[in-house]
Design a protein around this motif. Structure first.
Motif, PDB file in Angstrom:
ATOM      1  N   GLY A   1     -44.159  92.014 -67.858  1.00  0.00           N
ATOM      2  CA  GLY A   1     -42.962  91.179 -67.874  1.00  0.00           C
ATOM      3  C   GLY A   1     -43.095  89.860 -67.149  1.00  0.00           C
ATOM      4  O   GLY A   1     -42.136  89.106 -67.041  1.00  0.00           O
ATOM      5  N   THR A   2     -44.281  89.548 -66.635  1.00  0.00           N
ATOM      6  CA  THR A   2     -44.496  88.308 -65.908  1.00  0.00           C
ATOM      7  C   THR A   2     -44.768  87.166 -66.879  1.00  0.00           C
ATOM      8  O   THR A   2     -45.520  87.311 -67.825  1.00  0.00           O
ATOM      9  N   GLN A   3     -44.151  86.022 -66.625  1.00  0.00           N
ATOM     10  CA  GLN A   3     -44.371  84.819 -67.416  1.00  0.00           C
ATOM     11  C   GLN A   3     -45.059  83.788 -66.536  1.00  0.00           C
ATOM     12  O   GLN A   3     -44.753  83.667 -65.346  1.00  0.00           O
ATOM     13  N   LEU A   4     -46.003  83.016 -67.106  1.00  0.00           N
ATOM     14  CA  LEU A   4     -46.690  81.966 -66.373  1.00  0.00           C
ATOM     15  C   LEU A   4     -46.242  80.613 -66.910  1.00  0.00           C
ATOM     16  O   LEU A   4     -46.287  80.374 -68.122  1.00  0.00           O
ATOM     17  N   LEU A   5     -45.809  79.734 -65.997  1.00  0.00           N
ATOM     18  CA  LEU A   5     -45.388  78.384 -66.348  1.00  0.00           C
ATOM     19  C   LEU A   5     -46.323  77.396 -65.664  1.00  0.00           C
ATOM     20  O   LEU A   5     -46.619  77.538 -64.476  1.00  0.00           O
ATOM     21  N   GLU A   6     -46.775  76.403 -66.425  1.00  0.00           N
ATOM     22  CA  GLU A   6     -47.687  75.391 -65.887  1.00  0.00           C
ATOM     23  C   GLU A   6     -46.997  74.029 -65.918  1.00  0.00           C
ATOM     24  O   GLU A   6     -46.456  73.618 -66.945  1.00  0.00           O
ATOM     25  N   TYR A   7     -47.061  73.322 -64.783  1.00  0.00           N
ATOM     26  CA  TYR A   7     -46.407  72.025 -64.635  1.00  0.00           C
ATOM     27  C   TYR A   7     -47.406  70.976 -64.151  1.00  0.00           C
ATOM     28  O   TYR A   7     -48.283  71.277 -63.354  1.00  0.00           O
ATOM     29  N   ASP A   8     -47.234  69.737 -64.610  1.00  0.00           N
ATOM     30  CA  ASP A   8     -47.841  68.573 -63.966  1.00  0.00           C
ATOM     31  C   ASP A   8     -46.866  68.161 -62.886  1.00  0.00           C
ATOM     32  O   ASP A   8     -45.665  68.003 -63.151  1.00  0.00           O
ATOM     33  N   CYS A   9     -47.352  68.014 -61.662  1.00  0.00           N
ATOM     34  CA  CYS A   9     -46.411  67.679 -60.598  1.00  0.00           C
ATOM     35  C   CYS A   9     -46.952  66.566 -59.723  1.00  0.00           C
ATOM     36  O   CYS A   9     -48.145  66.268 -59.714  1.00  0.00           O
ATOM     37  N   PHE A  10     -46.032  65.974 -59.010  1.00  0.00           N
ATOM     38  CA  PHE A  10     -46.350  64.933 -58.040  1.00  0.00           C
ATOM     39  C   PHE A  10     -45.424  65.148 -56.868  1.00  0.00           C
ATOM     40  O   PHE A  10     -44.205  65.223 -57.033  1.00  0.00           O
ATOM     41  N   TYR A  11     -46.017  65.300 -55.673  1.00  0.00           N
ATOM     42  CA  TYR A  11     -45.152  65.392 -54.501  1.00  0.00           C
ATOM     43  C   TYR A  11     -45.423  64.229 -53.575  1.00  0.00           C
ATOM     44  O   TYR A  11     -46.535  63.775 -53.419  1.00  0.00           O
ATOM     45  N   PHE A  12     -44.331  63.708 -53.036  1.00  0.00           N
ATOM     46  CA  PHE A  12     -44.364  62.536 -52.176  1.00  0.00           C
ATOM     47  C   PHE A  12     -44.620  63.000 -50.754  1.00  0.00           C
ATOM     48  O   PHE A  12     -43.949  63.896 -50.258  1.00  0.00           O
ATOM     49  N   ASP A  13     -45.640  62.430 -50.127  1.00  0.00           N
ATOM     50  CA  ASP A  13     -46.080  62.900 -48.817  1.00  0.00           C
ATOM     51  C   ASP A  13     -46.419  61.698 -47.961  1.00  0.00           C
ATOM     52  O   ASP A  13     -47.274  60.902 -48.309  1.00  0.00           O
ATOM     53  N   PHE A  14     -45.722  61.554 -46.851  1.00  0.00           N
ATOM     54  CA  PHE A  14     -46.020  60.459 -45.943  1.00  0.00           C
ATOM     55  C   PHE A  14     -47.076  60.913 -44.961  1.00  0.00           C
ATOM     56  O   PHE A  14     -47.074  62.070 -44.563  1.00  0.00           O
ATOM     57  N   PRO A  15     -48.013  60.133 -44.499  1.00  0.00           N
ATOM     58  CA  PRO A  15     -48.178  58.709 -44.772  1.00  0.00           C
ATOM     59  C   PRO A  15     -49.073  58.412 -45.978  1.00  0.00           C
ATOM     60  O   PRO A  15     -49.313  57.263 -46.287  1.00  0.00           O
ATOM     61  N   THR A  16     -49.568  59.437 -46.676  1.00  0.00           N
ATOM     62  CA  THR A  16     -50.523  59.206 -47.762  1.00  0.00           C
ATOM     63  C   THR A  16     -49.886  58.660 -49.025  1.00  0.00           C
ATOM     64  O   THR A  16     -50.584  58.147 -49.885  1.00  0.00           O
ATOM     65  N   GLY A  17     -48.595  58.792 -49.198  1.00  0.00           N
ATOM     66  CA  GLY A  17     -47.926  58.283 -50.381  1.00  0.00           C
ATOM     67  C   GLY A  17     -47.591  59.361 -51.377  1.00  0.00           C
ATOM     68  O   GLY A  17     -46.489  59.449 -51.858  1.00  0.00           O
ATOM     69  N   GLY A  18     -48.534  60.233 -51.714  1.00  0.00           N
ATOM     70  CA  GLY A  18     -48.238  61.295 -52.650  1.00  0.00           C
ATOM     71  C   GLY A  18     -49.478  61.947 -53.201  1.00  0.00           C
ATOM     72  O   GLY A  18     -50.586  61.443 -53.053  1.00  0.00           O
ATOM     73  N   VAL A  19     -49.256  63.098 -53.829  1.00  0.00           N
ATOM     74  CA  VAL A  19     -50.354  63.885 -54.385  1.00  0.00           C
ATOM     75  C   VAL A  19     -49.978  64.323 -55.790  1.00  0.00           C
ATOM     76  O   VAL A  19     -48.899  64.871 -56.018  1.00  0.00           O
ATOM     77  N   SER A  20     -50.869  64.078 -56.745  1.00  0.00           N
ATOM     78  CA  SER A  20     -50.722  64.560 -58.100  1.00  0.00           C
ATOM     79  C   SER A  20     -51.411  65.914 -58.196  1.00  0.00           C
ATOM     80  O   SER A  20     -52.535  66.073 -57.703  1.00  0.00           O
ATOM     81  N   CYS A  21     -50.751  66.899 -58.794  1.00  0.00           N
ATOM     82  CA  CYS A  21     -51.320  68.241 -58.807  1.00  0.00           C
ATOM     83  C   CYS A  21     -50.798  69.037 -59.993  1.00  0.00           C
ATOM     84  O   CYS A  21     -50.022  68.540 -60.800  1.00  0.00           O
ATOM     85  N   THR A  22     -51.239  70.274 -60.078  1.00  0.00           N
ATOM     86  CA  THR A  22     -50.742  71.241 -61.047  1.00  0.00           C
ATOM     87  C   THR A  22     -49.969  72.296 -60.279  1.00  0.00           C
ATOM     88  O   THR A  22     -50.438  72.793 -59.259  1.00  0.00           O
ATOM     89  N   LEU A  23     -48.798  72.636 -60.775  1.00  0.00           N
ATOM     90  CA  LEU A  23     -47.997  73.712 -60.203  1.00  0.00           C
ATOM     91  C   LEU A  23     -47.996  74.865 -61.190  1.00  0.00           C
ATOM     92  O   LEU A  23     -47.660  74.680 -62.364  1.00  0.00           O
ATOM     93  N   LEU A  24     -48.407  76.040 -60.736  1.00  0.00           N
ATOM     94  CA  LEU A  24     -48.343  77.249 -61.546  1.00  0.00           C
ATOM     95  C   LEU A  24     -47.270  78.154 -60.963  1.00  0.00           C
ATOM     96  O   LEU A  24     -47.294  78.471 -59.772  1.00  0.00           O
ATOM     97  N   LEU A  25     -46.323  78.551 -61.812  1.00  0.00           N
ATOM     98  CA  LEU A  25     -45.287  79.488 -61.401  1.00  0.00           C
ATOM     99  C   LEU A  25     -45.442  80.774 -62.188  1.00  0.00           C
ATOM    100  O   LEU A  25     -45.470  80.757 -63.423  1.00  0.00           O
ATOM    101  N   GLU A  26     -45.558  81.874 -61.470  1.00  0.00           N
ATOM    102  CA  GLU A  26     -45.595  83.203 -62.068  1.00  0.00           C
ATOM    103  C   GLU A  26     -44.206  83.795 -61.860  1.00  0.00           C
ATOM    104  O   GLU A  26     -43.761  83.976 -60.725  1.00  0.00           O
ATOM    105  N   VAL A  27     -43.506  84.060 -62.956  1.00  0.00           N
ATOM    106  CA  VAL A  27     -42.109  84.478 -62.893  1.00  0.00           C
ATOM    107  C   VAL A  27     -41.987  85.928 -63.348  1.00  0.00           C
ATOM    108  O   VAL A  27     -42.451  86.287 -64.430  1.00  0.00           O
ATOM    109  N   ASN A  28     -41.356  86.736 -62.510  1.00  0.00           N
ATOM    110  CA  ASN A  28     -41.082  88.127 -62.853  1.00  0.00           C
ATOM    111  C   ASN A  28     -39.626  88.400 -62.485  1.00  0.00           C
ATOM    112  O   ASN A  28     -39.313  88.633 -61.322  1.00  0.00           O
TER     113      ASN A  28
END
Length: 112
Positions: free
Chosen positions: A50-77
């Motif tokens: 019953g688990t579903q996997l969701l894949e996202y392109d994400c960007f989180y804003f982080d000081f002082p570096t400015g931000g990070v581009s990443c992949t977010l994986l969510l496993e939903v049950n």
């Protein structure tokens, strides 16, 4: 990024984009509310358990570096969520949380 622990609260938009606010115990951002945006890329079908996997392109804003581009994986049950944030083939953070209501997800996370 050693021993960073935090919390993120996502609002789910009508197009399945996640708009989040987060904070953590990193001294460079301590006490600051920061932002993250994640766009749904792919939804994998439910597995036998019953688990579903969701894949996202994400960007989180982080000081002082400015931000990070990443992949977010969510496993939903059901209402339970497990999360991984990955960049350049490495896991940056892992987390666990739950769906609070029809539009919001809360996840506690930690550095890996």
């Amino acid at each position: 990024m050693n021993n960073v622990r935090g919390i993120v609260l996502y609002d789910t938009e009508s197009d399945n984009t996640l708009n989040g606010v987060y904070t953590n115990n990193d001294p460079s951002v301590w006490g600051t509310i920061l932002g993250e945006t994640a766009r749904l890329v792919k939804s994998y079908p439910n597995t036998d358990n019953g688990t579903q996997l969701l894949e996202y392109d994400c960007f989180y804003f982080d000081f002082p570096t400015g931000g990070v581009s990443c992949t977010l994986l969510l496993e939903v049950n059901g209402r339970v969520y497990k999360a991984k944030w990955l960049a350049n083939g490495k896991t940056l953070f892992e987390g666990e949380g739950f769906k609070m209501n029809e539009r919001q997800i809360a996840i506690s996370y930690w550095s890996v």
